[in-house]
Structure formats: C-alpha cells, structure tokens
Design a protein around this motif. Structure first.
Motif, mmCIF file in Angstrom:
data_model
loop_
_atom_site.group_PDB
_atom_site.id
_atom_site.type_symbol
_atom_site.label_atom_id
_atom_site.label_comp_id
_atom_site.label_asym_id
_atom_site.label_seq_id
_atom_site.Cartn_x
_atom_site.Cartn_y
_atom_site.Cartn_z
ATOM 1 N N ASP A 1 9.550 46.073 36.943
ATOM 2 C CA ASP A 1 10.885 45.936 37.532
ATOM 3 C C ASP A 1 11.284 44.464 37.598
ATOM 4 N N LEU A 2 10.355 43.614 37.989
ATOM 5 C CA LEU A 2 10.635 42.177 38.055
ATOM 6 C C LEU A 2 10.905 41.617 36.666
ATOM 7 N N LEU A 3 10.070 41.995 35.712
ATOM 8 C CA LEU A 3 10.249 41.488 34.358
ATOM 9 C C LEU A 3 11.556 41.978 33.755
ATOM 10 N N ASP A 4 11.891 43.250 33.986
ATOM 11 C CA ASP A 4 13.137 43.800 33.454
ATOM 12 C C ASP A 4 14.362 43.119 34.054
ATOM 13 N N ALA A 5 14.207 42.596 35.279
ATOM 14 C CA ALA A 5 15.312 41.893 35.936
ATOM 15 C C ALA A 5 15.424 40.445 35.477
ATOM 16 N N GLY A 6 14.496 40.012 34.646
ATOM 17 C CA GLY A 6 14.534 38.640 34.148
ATOM 18 C C GLY A 6 13.830 37.634 35.026
ATOM 19 N N ALA A 7 12.995 38.113 35.950
ATOM 20 C CA ALA A 7 12.316 37.200 36.863
ATOM 21 C C ALA A 7 11.213 36.430 36.144
#
Length: 370
Positions: free
Chosen positions: A296-302
């Motif tokens: 979820d974090l990676l998909d959000a660009g974090a």
C-alpha cells in the motif's frame, strides 16, 4: 567503500542462523538478497546485538540472562499476548549487559559486522546515550565512545556507520533538549558522525508537542528529524508527529494507511518511511506479515526503507525483511532493487556515496541469478 570480507577485530560471530536456512529459497527464486547493496536506517543500539554477542557481554559481567532471551523464543507468543510491555521488559534486561566502554564499542562493532554480511553500505545506528552514560562518565562521554567506534568499525567493515541520537518518550522533554545540544557537537554525514535526531520508546507516552523544542535545536544544527510514529498508535498520532516534529523520515509510520489524506501529504512532502515488518508483527500491530501494508505504501509512491529494528528480540535481521518483501508481498527483484535504492536515497550519507551505491544496486540487478 565496498564491503570487505575480512574478519573485524574482536568482532562477535555473526548471528545469521535465522535467515541462512532460507537462502536456498532465495537462490531458487531470485538473486541473493544478502548481496543486494542497501542502507539500514532503523536499528536500535542494544537491539542490534546478536544473541551470541549479548551472551558474551553478559558473561563478562557475570550476569545471568533469562532463558527466553537467548533461546529463540523471546517474543514467540500468540497474537493476543504480543505487545510493547513484554518487549520492553526483555530489552531492559539486555541493556543491563551493556556497561562500560568496551561493551559500547562491542555493540557498534557487532552491528557493523552484521550489516556487512547483509550487503549494507550505510548503517544509521540509533542510540540514546542516557541509557549508557552512567557506566562511562556521562552523556558526552557515551556519545564520543559510540562515534569513535563507529569510525573505526566503518573502516574495518566497509559499512559506513552514522549515528542517530534519539531521545526517549519516557524521559522528560527537557532531557531531549540536552541530548539535541550534545548531538549537535558531532553533527555530520560521514562515518562516526551524528546524522539525525530521533524520538523513540513507547509511542503512547508523553505529549508529542513537548519535544518540539528539542527537534528545533537539532534542525538548527543541521540534524534532520527521524522520530518514531504510526506503529503502536494510529494515523491521528502520526499527524501530530508530522506537525510538531517536522520529520524527514518516520520510524515505522505504517498506520498512515488509515488516513489516505495524511499518506498523500507525507508522500508529497517527501517524508520517508522506515518500515520494519518483523517489529509490526512481533509487537502485535498486525497479526501476520501479509497484513503489513508495505505494498500500500509503495503503491502510494512512498519512499520506503526496510529496517530490522531490534534483531536481538525479533530474531529477524535486515535480509529477512527483504525476504519477507519477496516471499510474502511478492516483490520481484526489480522492485526489491527499487526498495534498496529508496533506502540509500533516504539515508543521510554524502551524495557521492549514494550515487556509487545506487550504481552497485544496478549491477546487482544486471547480474542474472545463479
């Protein structure tokens, strides 16, 4: 600064038993994750020890350790019995074995040696000098010993060791200001220098805004903020950390997914997340590894940097976190390489070193798996 395969002076044996048994799977499924160049940005001082290294320190003090701290089941309990208090009690016992200059130096050497075996190019080791000051003559003395050994260990291990000075939520906020002033005297990006200022311990303790002054002192000295937040407490509390402490990175931060607006804001502001999956599961924040919201974090660009947090108690080192990302979150080698680059970018290492390490990640990815 490449990783050398030499034995460090008086370094404890590396405690790699936990992930070595999975290396067969790694070779079969992809490239060797222990060889992936990376930065380690979330590792606590006493918690960085291997069990054999802790036993040696305890034996030197003729101190008896509880069996559950050294037999591999320290936090191996059902989900409904996990939690902070069990963890903190055991951590306090382990910390009692770290007394005197020789012990402080041994911890730093052990941490650098462990990370060298896992492909780390940069380690930012977090320490609260208050916990060790009484055994070496004071706060300043404790930090000077740690910084000096970090310089020596960097040269010998090939891992560039920076120091994060961290205040504790269970101490008075004025103590944190004292630590920030001491940290400022050693500020810098290189090996053995203080690279950041943090706030750790139980997130449920204290009122976050009371540490604002300490972080302001640190920022004036050029020290970015790396406070804990968003693990034991949820997104509302993490929003307070962001507002009052103005972090460059946050320790953990995984519960930001409970507030998409806050997640978007932190991504937009470039705040990196030090994600420690083993900690999240062992402390009961999430039931299983697949519940940790890494994707979820990676998909959000974090910007995400994986960390081991406290391998001594979680029995899971840095390579294990990448194994989890591969096997549980199904990241392929290209995605794992991006994670490694993200950790390097989020570090406070000199820019030239970052460029070199990123190129080494590209080399790792360009080499076919055996």
């Amino acid at each position: 600064m490449g990783v050398k395969a030499t034995t460090m002076r008086d370094a404890p044996a590396l405690g790699r038993v936990h992930y070595d048994r999975r290396m067969v799977q790694e070779v079969r499924r992809g490239r060797d994750l222990a060889a992936l160049p990376k930065a380690h940005l979330h590792l606590h001082f006493t918690g960085s020890l291997s069990v054999p290294a802790l036993k040696r320190l305890a034996e030197a003090r003729e101190m008896e350790l509880p069996a559950k701290l050294v037999d591999g089941v320290a936090l191996d309990v059902p989900y409904d019995k996990r939690g902070w208090n069990r963890f903190q009690r055991l951590y306090d016992v382990a910390r009692a074995a770290v007394r005197g200059e020789a012990a402080l130096r041994a911890v730093v050497r052990n941490a650098a040696g462990e990370d060298a075996a896992e492909g780390s190019r940069r380690l930012e080791l977090q320490v609260d000098p208050t916990s060790y000051a009484s055994s070496v003559g004071g706060l300043q003395e404790a930090l000077e010993i740690v910084c000096d050994e970090a310089r020596l260990a960097s040269a010998e291990s090939g891992v560039q060791v920076g120091i994060v000075v961290a205040a504790s939520r269970i101490r008075h906020p004025l103590d944190a200001r004292t630590l920030a002033r001491i940290a400022a005297r050693h500020a810098g990006q290189g090996a053995g220098e203080v690279c950041a200022f943090g706030l750790n311990n139980n997130e449920r303790e204290g009122r976050t805004h009371e540490w604002e002054g300490a972080f302001r002192i640190a920022r004036r000295a050029g020290l970015p903020g790396v406070p804990h937040g968003g693990e034991l407490r949820g997104a509302d509390h993490l929003a307070e950390v962001v507002e009052h402490l103005r972090p460059t990175r946050v320790g953990h931060g995984v519960r930001v997914v409970e507030d998409p607006d806050l997640l978007r804001r932190m991504v937009d502001e470039g705040i990196a997340f030090e994600v420690c999956p083993a900690s999240n599961v062992q402390l009961g924040v999430y039931r299983e590894h697949h519940d940790v919201p890494l994707r979820d974090l990676l998909d959000a660009g974090a910007a995400v940097a994986l960390g081991a947090d406290d391998p001594l108690l979680f029995l899971s080192r840095l390579t294990d976190q990448y194994v989890t990302a591969r096997e549980t979150h199904e990241l392929d080698d290209a995605a794992l390489a991006r994670l490694a680059k993200s950790s390097i970018d989020a570090s406070f290492a000199p820019a030239d070193d970052k460029r070199r390490w990123r190129a080494e990640v590209d080399d790792w990815l360009a080499t076919p798996p055996k």
